[in-house]
Design a protein around this motif. Structure first.
Motif, PDB file in Angstrom:
ATOM      1  N   GLU A 121      27.090   0.800 -20.141  1.00 45.56           N
ATOM      2  CA  GLU A 121      27.533   2.090 -20.659  1.00 45.56           C
ATOM      3  C   GLU A 121      28.001   3.025 -19.557  1.00 45.56           C
ATOM      4  O   GLU A 121      28.933   3.811 -19.757  1.00 45.56           O
ATOM      5  CB  GLU A 121      26.387   2.739 -21.442  1.00 45.56           C
ATOM      6  CG  GLU A 121      26.006   1.978 -22.702  1.00 45.56           C
ATOM      7  CD  GLU A 121      24.863   2.654 -23.444  1.00 45.56           C
ATOM      8  OE1 GLU A 121      24.349   3.666 -22.917  1.00 45.56           O
ATOM      9  OE2 GLU A 121      24.499   2.186 -24.523  1.00 45.56           O
ATOM     10  N   VAL A 122      27.362   2.974 -18.401  1.00 43.83           N
ATOM     11  CA  VAL A 122      27.758   3.873 -17.311  1.00 43.83           C
ATOM     12  C   VAL A 122      29.192   3.577 -16.881  1.00 43.83           C
ATOM     13  O   VAL A 122      30.014   4.495 -16.714  1.00 43.83           O
ATOM     14  CB  VAL A 122      26.787   3.725 -16.121  1.00 43.83           C
ATOM     15  CG1 VAL A 122      27.269   4.561 -14.936  1.00 43.83           C
ATOM     16  CG2 VAL A 122      25.377   4.142 -16.523  1.00 43.83           C
ATOM     17  N   GLU A 123      29.505   2.314 -16.698  1.00 39.23           N
ATOM     18  CA  GLU A 123      30.862   1.938 -16.296  1.00 39.23           C
ATOM     19  C   GLU A 123      31.867   2.236 -17.397  1.00 39.23           C
ATOM     20  O   GLU A 123      33.008   2.649 -17.120  1.00 39.23           O
ATOM     21  CB  GLU A 123      30.895   0.459 -15.933  1.00 39.23           C
ATOM     22  CG  GLU A 123      30.146   0.094 -14.668  1.00 39.23           C
ATOM     23  CD  GLU A 123      28.629   0.048 -14.869  1.00 39.23           C
ATOM     24  OE1 GLU A 123      27.893   0.060 -13.870  1.00 39.23           O
ATOM     25  OE2 GLU A 123      28.188  -0.015 -16.050  1.00 39.23           O
ATOM     26  N   GLU A 124      31.451   2.062 -18.641  1.00 35.32           N
ATOM     27  CA  GLU A 124      32.352   2.378 -19.753  1.00 35.32           C
ATOM     28  C   GLU A 124      32.685   3.862 -19.780  1.00 35.32           C
ATOM     29  O   GLU A 124      33.841   4.247 -20.014  1.00 35.32           O
ATOM     30  CB  GLU A 124      31.705   1.966 -21.078  1.00 35.32           C
ATOM     31  CG  GLU A 124      32.566   2.266 -22.291  1.00 35.32           C
ATOM     32  CD  GLU A 124      31.889   1.869 -23.594  1.00 35.32           C
ATOM     33  OE1 GLU A 124      32.125   2.557 -24.611  1.00 35.32           O
ATOM     34  OE2 GLU A 124      31.127   0.872 -23.602  1.00 35.32           O
ATOM     35  N   ALA A 125      31.683   4.703 -19.524  1.00 28.83           N
ATOM     36  CA  ALA A 125      31.930   6.149 -19.509  1.00 28.83           C
ATOM     37  C   ALA A 125      32.890   6.525 -18.392  1.00 28.83           C
ATOM     38  O   ALA A 125      33.702   7.450 -18.534  1.00 28.83           O
ATOM     39  CB  ALA A 125      30.607   6.891 -19.345  1.00 28.83           C
ATOM     40  N   ARG A 126      32.819   5.823 -17.281  1.00 26.26           N
ATOM     41  CA  ARG A 126      33.712   6.133 -16.165  1.00 26.26           C
ATOM     42  C   ARG A 126      35.162   5.817 -16.505  1.00 26.26           C
ATOM     43  O   ARG A 126      36.059   6.656 -16.279  1.00 26.26           O
ATOM     44  CB  ARG A 126      33.281   5.374 -14.921  1.00 26.26           C
ATOM     45  CG  ARG A 126      34.247   5.485 -13.762  1.00 26.26           C
ATOM     46  CD  ARG A 126      33.718   4.845 -12.501  1.00 26.26           C
ATOM     47  NE  ARG A 126      34.759   4.643 -11.525  1.00 26.26           N
ATOM     48  CZ  ARG A 126      34.566   4.204 -10.281  1.00 26.26           C
ATOM     49  NH1 ARG A 126      33.343   3.921  -9.866  1.00 26.26           N
ATOM     50  NH2 ARG A 126      35.588   4.042  -9.445  1.00 26.26           N
ATOM     51  N   VAL A 127      35.442   4.629 -17.028  1.00 20.66           N
ATOM     52  CA  VAL A 127      36.838   4.268 -17.315  1.00 20.66           C
ATOM     53  C   VAL A 127      37.351   4.998 -18.548  1.00 20.66           C
ATOM     54  O   VAL A 127      38.571   5.033 -18.783  1.00 20.66           O
ATOM     55  CB  VAL A 127      36.983   2.744 -17.490  1.00 20.66           C
ATOM     56  CG1 VAL A 127      36.592   2.017 -16.214  1.00 20.66           C
ATOM     57  CG2 VAL A 127      36.168   2.233 -18.665  1.00 20.66           C
TER      58      VAL A 127
END
Length: 562
Positions: A121-127
């Motif tokens: 989820e953290v990486e998804e929020a970034r992109v």
């Protein structure tokens, strides 16, 4: 065991369709049992898996794990068939999303990428800052990318899949762009990219400068022009081939380019030609058949005399993929003459590293020094994402082969969660015999070649987390001084044996009045001579007996005192 395998495979199909918790355990049971059942059972299993894999595509984890399972069954010997194309189609879809994730990651600051299995989820929020509503799909694409890469690598080892991909140039190009982009971040996609390049071309028009003849050839499973060069020499040179001038390759080199292991006693291949495109561009051995340029709609390769001697390691870049090459037909002399009128003139293209041609006082060209070329690998280009649909596979292309690679069993199933030269040196000096002229009534045979039957060999894909690069056969650099290019196979004579020349008179012949002139072996024993002089015939007239002399096949000389 067959019944147990069928029961386990049925559990895979049932749990995949219902997204049941027992899916990972069922998949592992199929992995375990697949090496213990006949290939016919594996082929049936793959056939039933195709529609289930297509229906499971919206469920990314399940679809990716089914793709890995299908790849393992193909490596066990089952023909890939339609499931192979379905895996490549899904790779095109999820791979496009993965490339979007990469681009968004770079635009939001870059830095180390998360491992595919660790993205969340953290990486998804970034992109999401760049992709908006498409961020979830892009993140899932990166999460499944490694598993799809392994599965696609197994499928592209099947010649039937490669033939089907080759038949759709648009899809091949689009999928190639996706795979090349992913290969810049995931080493597992490097081999997949090379196998896709292997799918590009399966026919060439080959023109031989020395004989002014031409041939159309068909091939499959050739990853680079080292392999192509070896098989062309075997198919065309000498009476065993099509009587082109030259030295035939060692049969062990040829076997290693087809389907055999490399013989350590014959692991260095000697080149025969310079490979040049019909438009005058340098092609060379380091490239692949797909790099041969088009001339009037046909890929044309010209076999030029070597401007730089070169050799390379025997074998196949992808050992699990067998190679093949067949001469379809020889060009009629009139057609060959028409092609020669279109290509570059003789001597206009030379090896990029060849020394400049110098003229002696008589105006004759000097012989270039012995040298060994250096292999290079294909440049990898980062390209943008595109989709890659494929047409149906021809059922006649399916065929069994190969054995199971155990490395697939290491994949965690977790859906829903984050040398030698045998030829005599005399063959290097003797001019090649002039080949016979082709018959005047020779006809241009129709090009009715069909794609050879598929086969599949054992492949060991790189397991997740492994970043050891694969070792492939490359080129041979300058040879060590303690390893001469050729060794005289004749045994040393026995010091007590009669080693007189074969044409010398017998020692007890009454007609003998004097010993053979200038032969040191006939010198009285009490006369001092250089060590070993009694064991060797005299040097040829005009040849120095100094330590720096050697025929050119012995060059370079070893250091003094050797």
């Amino acid at each position: 065991m067959t019944e147990e395998f069928r029961a386990a495979f049925q559990r895979v199909l049932d749990t995949a369709a219902s997204q049941a918790p027992g899916f990972p355990e069922a998949v592992h049971d199929v992995f375990r049992l697949s090496s213990q059942v006949p290939r016919e059972e594996l082929a049936i299993a793959l056939e039933t898996l195709t529609p289930v894999l297509g229906d499971s595509e919206p469920h990314a984890g399940v679809a990716a794990d089914l793709s890995v399972l299908a790849g393992a069954l193909v490596e066990s010997g089952a023909p890939a068939g339609q499931v192979g194309l379905e895996v490549l189609r899904q790779l095109g879809s999820y791979g496009q999303a993965a490339v979007a994730f990469l681009h968004a990651w770079e635009k939001t600051g870059g830095g180390p990428l998360p491992a595919p299995n660790d993205v969340g989820e953290v990486e998804e929020a970034r992109v999401e800052q760049v992709l908006g509503d498409n961020a979830p799909l892009a993140t899932v694409g990166w999460w499944t990318s490694l598993r799809y890469g392994l599965a696609a690598k197994a499928m592209l080892g099947d010649s039937g899949v490669r033939a089907a991909v080759r038949a759709d140039p648009g899809a091949l190009h689009e999928l190639g762009q996706i795979v090349q982009a992913l290969s810049t971040r995931l080493s597992e996609f490097g081999e997949t990219a090379e196998l896709l390049r292997m799918s590009e071309v399966d026919r060439l028009l080959v023109l031989d400068r020395a004989s002014w003849r031409g041939f159309r050839v068909a091939f499959d499973g050739l990853s680079d022009n080292f392999q192509l060069h070896t098989l062309l020499a075997d198919a065309l040179i000498g009476k065993e081939g099509h009587r082109l001038p030259g030295t035939r390759p060692d049969p062990r080199w040829v076997a290693a380019s087809l389907d055999a292991a490399v013989d350590p006693l014959a692991d260095v291949v000697r080149g025969e030609w310079d490979l040049v495109g019909g438009d005058g561009t340098w092609v060379g051995n380091e490239a692949c058949p797909g790099d041969v340029p088009l001339v009037d709609g046909e890929r044309v390769l010209v076999l030029e005399p070597q401007s730089l001697l070169h050799s390379w390691r025997a074998g196949r870049r992808h050992p699990h993929v067998p190679g093949s090459l067949t001469v379809l037909a020889e060009l009629h002399p009139d057609e060959a003459a028409a092609w020669w009128a279109r290509v570059h003139p003789a001597g206009s293209v030379r090896h990029p590293q060849a020394p400049a041609i110098e003229n002696d006082d008589t105006g004759a060209h000097r012989r270039p020094p012995t040298h060994f070329g250096v292999a290079a690998h294909f440049a990898e280009v980062d390209s943008g994402p595109m989709s890659a649909p494929f047409a149906a596979l021809d059922p006649h292309l399916d065929a069994p082969g190969g054995e199971l690679s155990a490395s697939f069993e290491d994949i965690t199933i977790n859906p829903g969660a984050g040398a030698g030269f045998p030829d005599s040196p005399a063959s290097l000096f003797d001019p090649p015999a002039r080949p016979p002229e082709p018959a005047d009534d020779a006809e241009d045979e129709p090009d009715d070649f069909t794609v050879p039957a598929a086969w599949s060999g054992a492949l060991t894909p790189t397991a997740p987390g492994t970043d050891d690069p694969a070792e492939f056969p490359g080129s041979l650099s300058e040879p060590p001084l303690d390893e001469p290019l050729w060794r005289d196979p004749r045994p040393l004579p026995d010091p007590g044996a009669d080693v007189r020349p074969a044409n010398a008179p017998a020692a007890d012949d009454p007609s003998v009045i004097a010993p053979v002139a200038d032969d040191p072996r006939d010198t009285p024993r009490d006369t001092p001579l250089p060590p070993g002089a009694r064991l060797l015939p005299p040097m040829p007239p005009g040849v120095s007996d100094g330590s720096t002399w050697a025929p050119h096949w012995k060059w370079p000389m070893g250091p003094p005192g050797r």
